[in-house]
Design a protein around this motif. Structure first.
Motif, short mmCIF file in Angstrom:
data_model
loop_
_atom_site.label_atom_id
_atom_site.label_comp_id
_atom_site.label_asym_id
_atom_site.label_seq_id
_atom_site.Cartn_x
_atom_site.Cartn_y
_atom_site.Cartn_z
N ILE A 1 -9.78 13.96 -19.66
CA ILE A 1 -8.55 14.26 -20.42
C ILE A 1 -9.75 14.62 -21.90
O ILE A 1 -8.72 15.45 -22.78
N ASP A 2 -10.17 14.18 -22.23
CA ASP A 2 -10.90 14.11 -23.27
C ASP A 2 -12.53 14.07 -23.91
O ASP A 2 -13.17 14.09 -24.77
N SER A 3 -12.87 15.02 -22.70
CA SER A 3 -14.48 14.81 -22.47
C SER A 3 -15.07 15.93 -24.02
O SER A 3 -16.07 15.89 -23.64
N GLY A 4 -14.63 16.73 -24.85
CA GLY A 4 -15.10 17.29 -25.91
C GLY A 4 -15.65 16.30 -27.24
O GLY A 4 -16.87 16.45 -27.75
N HIS A 5 -15.28 14.32 -26.71
CA HIS A 5 -15.79 14.11 -27.80
C HIS A 5 -16.66 12.82 -27.40
O HIS A 5 -16.79 12.39 -26.34
N ASP A 6 -17.59 13.36 -28.44
CA ASP A 6 -18.07 12.09 -27.67
C ASP A 6 -17.80 10.64 -28.33
O ASP A 6 -17.48 10.58 -28.69
N THR A 7 -18.56 9.42 -27.06
CA THR A 7 -17.78 8.17 -27.28
C THR A 7 -18.85 6.88 -27.85
O THR A 7 -20.68 7.57 -27.77
N VAL A 8 -18.51 5.85 -27.85
CA VAL A 8 -18.88 4.90 -28.49
C VAL A 8 -19.20 4.17 -27.16
O VAL A 8 -17.72 3.61 -26.46
N VAL A 9 -19.85 4.16 -26.27
CA VAL A 9 -20.55 2.81 -25.17
C VAL A 9 -20.71 1.21 -25.65
O VAL A 9 -21.14 1.08 -26.70
N LEU A 10 -19.90 0.59 -24.72
CA LEU A 10 -19.87 -1.09 -25.39
C LEU A 10 -21.27 -1.41 -24.97
O LEU A 10 -21.50 -1.38 -23.52
#
Length: 792
Positions: A524-533
Motif C-alpha cells: 500500500i505504500d512502497s514509495g516511502h522508506d521505512t523504519v525497520v525494528l
C-alpha cells in the motif's frame, strides 16, 4: 517470577497473612499479579499402597486393584489408568471424599464389579491441567496419611510481575531478602556448604569472548545414578513455579535457578570434545537445540562450544547433542555470568524465549556463580549420587563492572521524598538491603551489592529508602506554585471535535498498532522508506507504519471475516517515514468506509458506499477549520488507489493528503469483497483555521442564472468553479452543479456540465443588463481557458 509461599516462608517467615504479604510486595515495587491455590479444593484423599493388580474380568482396559489405605481391610478399587501397578503408592479418594468441582466419591459398580474408591491422577486433584495416568508417590510415602497434608497442599502460588530493572528478584533469595527488609525479619537460607572434590577430574575452559562472558565456572561430576528420580518435594516446588520436572540433573539446575536466580546447564561429558570454548559463533554454523529445532547461528551470537562444534547458545538454550539423557553417567555442570548486552534480544531474534534468557537479559549477579554450582552439586549428590571434581573457574575481572560508590545526601533525601526521615532509619534500611554504608558529613557513601544492577545514582538510593520506608507514609502536599493560564488560539484545529464529528457521521474510532509487516507496507505504500525494528515483537510487526491505512485495512479484513461487511472507521496517530538518517513523524487522521452506505432498513433503497460519500465526510471535516474553500481535490494516481477514483487533497499549493477507492488488485489480494474507500490527511495541515467573520445580509434580491457548458472530460468542476470565482468575485455568491451529461449529443471526449450561478449585490438591486454582462464575462473566461461551448 512464580513461587510457593510455603517455600518462601522457609527462608523468611514474617507474622503476616498471605494477603498482607502480597500487598507488601506490591507496595515495595514487586507487583503481585496473582495469588492462587497450588491444588484444587478436595478432602478425603489418603495415601494408599497398591497391594495387587489384576485384569478386570469384564473389561480389557480396566484393572482390579486391592489398595491399603491404613484401615482394617484393604479396599477393592477398579482403575482405568495404564500405569497402575502393585507396590505403587498413590493418592486414593475413599468413599465420601469430595474432589475438585464438588465431585463426590460413592460406592459404585464398574462393569459388574464393586469399586470402593478412586485412585487419582494429578489432573483430578487440580495439580495439573492434564495427566496420562495416576499420580505415583514416593516409595516412602506414609500409607494412610492425609494426602493434602503429606504434600503440604494448603499452599499458595504467588506470581510477581517484575519490572526489567529488578532482575535480582528473579530468584527466591531475592524475594526473601525484600520480605525480610520490609518486615525487619531475619532471612535464614538453607545451608549451602562447599562440596569437597573427591577426584581430580576437571575440564579445560578458554574465554575467547570475555566481553560477553567474563566469568565461567564448571565442574565434572562422575558416576551419577541415571535411574535416580527427582524427589517429590522438589518436583512440587518446580510445579508450583510452572516448571515441569524432567530428570534429576535438569531439575536440580532449574531448582537452583528458581532458588538463587542463577541459570545453569548440565552437559553430557561423554559428548564434549577437548574442552570448553566460550566464543562468538561462526556465521552460518548449525546447532540443534534441546527442543529439536535446528537454527543457523549468526556471528553476533555468543556460544558455548567444545573443540569441534557449538554445544549451546550462551545464556539461552543448550544443544540436543550434548544434553543429559537417560544414559548419562558423567556430567559437566556449567555456571556462568553473561553480560546482559550480549544476551538482550538474541533469544527473540531466533524465535526463542527461555527462563535463562529472561534472567540474563535483566542481569544476573556476577558474584553468584560459585555459590550456585556448589548448591547444585550438593543437591545432585543427595538425589543421584556421583563423584565431584574441583570447581574450575575462568574469569576476566576487567570486564565485570564494579559497583559505583554513591554519595547519598541527607538534604537530597528530604527534598526528593518531601519528608524528613531519621538518619538511623535511613542507615538501617540501606544496611538491611545488603549495601555497604559509610557515614560522612553530608550523609552516607554507599556501595550497592553486586546483584543490584539498577542502583547507580543518588536518586536510585532515595527510591530504595522511600519504598522500604513506605510510600503510604509519605504525606501528600499540594503545590503552592501559581498556575499560569494559557489561552488556546481560537483558530487551532480541535482534533476531539473532529473525532466527534466523524462519530456523528456513523464512524467508529479504531486504535491499531504502529508496527506493520513489510509485506503490507509494500502493498500500500512502497514509495516511502521505512523504519525497520531491530527487535520486533513478531515478523508481522517488523516495521513502523508509513500510513494509517495499513491498520485500517487490517481492521476491515478482520471485520469482514466475521461477517461485518459494513465498516466505517477512522484513526488518528503518527506515521513514521525515514528521511536520510532521520525519522520524520507526522500526525495523521485517516478513514475507511466499506459496504452499504446506510444500515439496512425498509425506508431507503440499499446502495453501496461510493467515492462521493467519503468525500462529503472529508469536506465536513474541512468545514471545522472555517476555511473549507482552501482545500481542493485534484485527480491524481496513487499506487494503492483505483486509477480512476483517486485524488490528491491540496491546500494552497501543497499536497496534504489523499482520497480514493482501494486499488482492485489490492482488494483481491486482501480479499476485501465489499471494496473500500479511504482518506488520509496530515493534521498539521489542518491546524491553521480561520475565525468566522460577520458580514451584513443583503436586503436586495438574488438572481439565479443556469448555463450548460461543454468541456473536455479531463477538466474538473473544481477548476471551473475557481475560474468563475476569479472572473466575477464581487457579486458571485454560490456555484451549484446540478447535472453532468455524456452521451450521443456530446462529442466524444467531452462532457456537459449544468451550472447554477447565484448573483447578488449588497448595495442595490441587480439589473438585467449587469447580469447579462456578468454572464458574458463568465462565458468568455471559460471559453478562453477551457475551450468551453455553451450548450443549447
Amino acid at each position: 517470577m512464580k513461587f510457593s509461599e510455603a517455600w518462601l516462608r522457609e527462608w523468611v517467615n514474617p507474622a503476616v497473612t498471605t494477603t498482607e504479604l502480597a500487598d507488601q510486595l506490591s507496595m515495595a515495587g514487586l507487583e503481585v499479579d496473582s495469588v492462587e491455590p497450588v491444588a484444587g479444593e478436595f478432602e478425603g484423599v489418603l495415601v494408599g499402597e497398591v497391594l495387587t493388580r489384576e485384569q478386570h474380568p469384564n473389561a480389557d482396559k480396566l484393572s482390579l486393584c486391592t489398595v491399603n489405605v491404613g484401615g482394617d481391610d484393604p479396599l477393592q478399587i477398579v482403575c482405568g489408568a495404564p500405569n497402575v501397578a502393585a507396590g505403587l503408592r498413590v493418592p486414593v479418594a475413599v468413599i465420601g471424599a469430595v474432589l475438585p468441582g464438588n465431585f463426590k466419591i460413592k460406592r459404585a459398580k464398574l462393569r459388574g464389579v464393586e469399586s470402593q474408591g478412586m485412585i487419582c491422577s494429578a489432573s483430578e486433584l487440580g495439580l495439573a491441567a492434564s495427566s496420562d495416568g495416576i499420580l505415583p508417590l514416593a516409595a516412602d510415602a506414609p500409607v494412610g496419611d492425609d494426602f493434602r497434608a503429606y504434600l503440604s497442599l494448603n499452599d499458595k502460588a504467588i506470581d510477581v510481575d517484575l519490572t526489567p530493572d529488578r532482575g535480582d528478584c528473579l530468584g527466591l533469595a531475592g524475594i526473601a531478602r525484600e520480605v525480610g527488609v520490609i518486615n525487619r525479619t531475619p532471612v535464614t537460607p538453607p545451608v549451602m556448604e562447599p562440596v569437597p572434590a573427591v577426584n581430580d577430574e576437571s575440564f579445560p575452559v578458554s574465554l575467547e569472548a570475555p566481553g560477553g562472558c567474563p566469568r565461567y565456572l564448571c565442574r565434572v561430576v562422575k558416576n551419577i545414578n541415571p535411574a535416580a528420580e527427582t524427589p517429590l518435594w522438589m518436583q512440587e516446588r518446580l510445579r508450583r513455579s510452572d516448571l515441569r520436572p524432567i530428570s534429576p540433573v535438569v531439575d536440580v539446575t532449574n531448582y537452583v535457578m528458581l532458588e538463587l536466580g542463577q541459570p545453569m546447564h548440565g552437559f553430557d561429558l561423554a559428548e564434549l570434545e577437548g574442552g570448553i570454548r566460550v566464543r562468538m559463533a561462526d556465521e552460518g554454523e548449525k546447532l540443534v537445540l534441546l527442543d529439536g529445532q535446528e537454527i543457523t547461528l549468526r556471528s553476533d551470537t555468543l556460544v558455548i562450544a567444545d573443540q569441534a562444534k557449538p554445544v549451546a547458545i550462551a545464556g539461552i538454550m543448550g544443544g540436543e547433542h550434548s544434553g543429559v539423557n537417560d544414559n548419562t553417567r558423567d556430567i559437566l555442570l556449567e555456571s556462568a555470568f553473561f553480560a546482559p548486552t550480549m544476551i538482550t534480544g538474541k533469544a527473540r531474534s531466533y524465535g526463542l524465549h527461555t527462563d535463562s534468557s529472561h534472567r540474563f537479559e535483566r542481569g544476573v549477579d556476577p558474584q553468584l556463580q560459585r555459590q550456585a554450582i556448589e548448591r547444585a552439586t550438593q543437591l545432585l549428590l543427595e538425589i543421584a549420587g556421583g563423584e565431584p571434581g574441583p570447581v574450575s573457574e575462568s574469569a576476566d575481572e576487567s570486564h565485570i563492572e564494579p559497583r559505583p560508590e554513591i554519595l547519598l545526601r541527607r538534604e537530597r533525601v528530604a527534598r526528593v521524598l518531601g519528608l524528613e526521615i531519621d538518619n538511623d532509619i535511613i542507615s538501617d534500611i540501606l544496611t538491611r538491603l545488603e549495601m555497604r554504608v559509610e557515614k560522612v558529613d553530608e550523609g552516607w557513601k554507599v556501595i550497592a551489592p553486586s546483584c543490584r544492577f539498577d542502583i547507580s545514582i543518588e536518586e536510585d538510593l532515595i527510591e530504595e529508602v522511600g519504598r522500604i520506608y513506605g510510600y503510604t507514609r509519605i504525606p501528600t502536599r499540594r503545590s503552592a506554585t501559581a498556575t499560569v493560564m494559557r489561552a488556546e488560539p481560537e483558530v487551532t484545529f480541535n482534533l476531539q471535535r473532529a473525532k466527534r464529528l466523524l462519530v456523528d457521521r456513523d464512524y467508529q474510532e479504531a486504535i491499531t498498532y504502529s508496527f506493520i509487516s513489510s509485506e503490507m507496507h509494500d502493498l500500500i505504500d512502497s514509495g516511502h522508506d521505512t523504519v525497520v525494528l531491530a527487535n520486533p515483537i513478531s515478523s508481522d510487526m517488523s516495521i513502523m507504519r508509513t500510513t494509517l491505512w495499513a491498520g485500517l485495512l487490517q481492521t476491515a479484513m478482520y471485520n469482514q471475516s466475521r461477517q461485518q461487511a459494513r465498516v466505517r472507521i477512522f484513526e488518528s496517530g503518527l506515521r513514521f517515514i525515514r528521511q536520510d538518517d532521520d525519522i520524520k513523524q507526522e500526525s495523521m487522521i485517516a478513514g475507511l468506509v466499506s459496504g452499504a452506505a446506510q444500515p439496512e432498513g425498509w425506508g431507503t433503497p440499499a446502495r453501496a458506499v461510493d467515492f462521493f460519500d467519503i468525500k462529503a465526510d472529508l469536506e465536513a471535516l474541512f468545514a471545522l477549520t472555517g476555511c473549507a474553500d482552501e482545500f481542493r481535490f485534484q485527480a491524481a494516481s496513487h499506487s494503492a488507489l483505483h486509477p480512476g477514483q483517486s485524488a490528491q487533497i491540496i491546500r494552497g499549493d501543497k499536497t496534504v493528503g489523499w482520497i480514493g477507492k482501494l486499488h482492485p488488485e489490492l482488494e483481491q489480494k486482501l480479499d476485501l469483497t465489499s471494496g473500500a474507500y479511504l482518506f488520509e490527511i496530515g493534521l498539521n495541515h489542518l491546524l491553521e483555521g480561520r475565525l468566522p467573520v460577520f458580514s451584513a445580509l443583503s436586503k436586495y434580491p438574488s438572481i439565479r442564472r443556469d448555463i450548460a457548458i461543454v468541456v473536455d472530460q479531463k477538466v474538473g468542476f473544481d477548476e471551473i468553479r475557481q475560474t468563475i470565482r476569479e472572473s466575477v468575485p464581487e457579486i458571485l455568491r454560490e456555484i451549484l452543479i446540478f447535472d453532468v451529461y455524456t452521451g450521443e449529443k456530446v462529442d466524444s471526449g467531452r462532457k456537459s456540465l449544468a451550472l447554477g450561478l447565484i448573483l447578488q449585490e449588497s448595495s442595490h438591486t441587480l439589473t438585467d443588463e449587469k447580469v447579462e454582462r456578468v454572464m458574458a464575462q463568465i462565458v468568455a473566461a471559460l471559453v478562453e481557458r477551457y475551450n468551453a461551448q455553451l450548450r443549447d
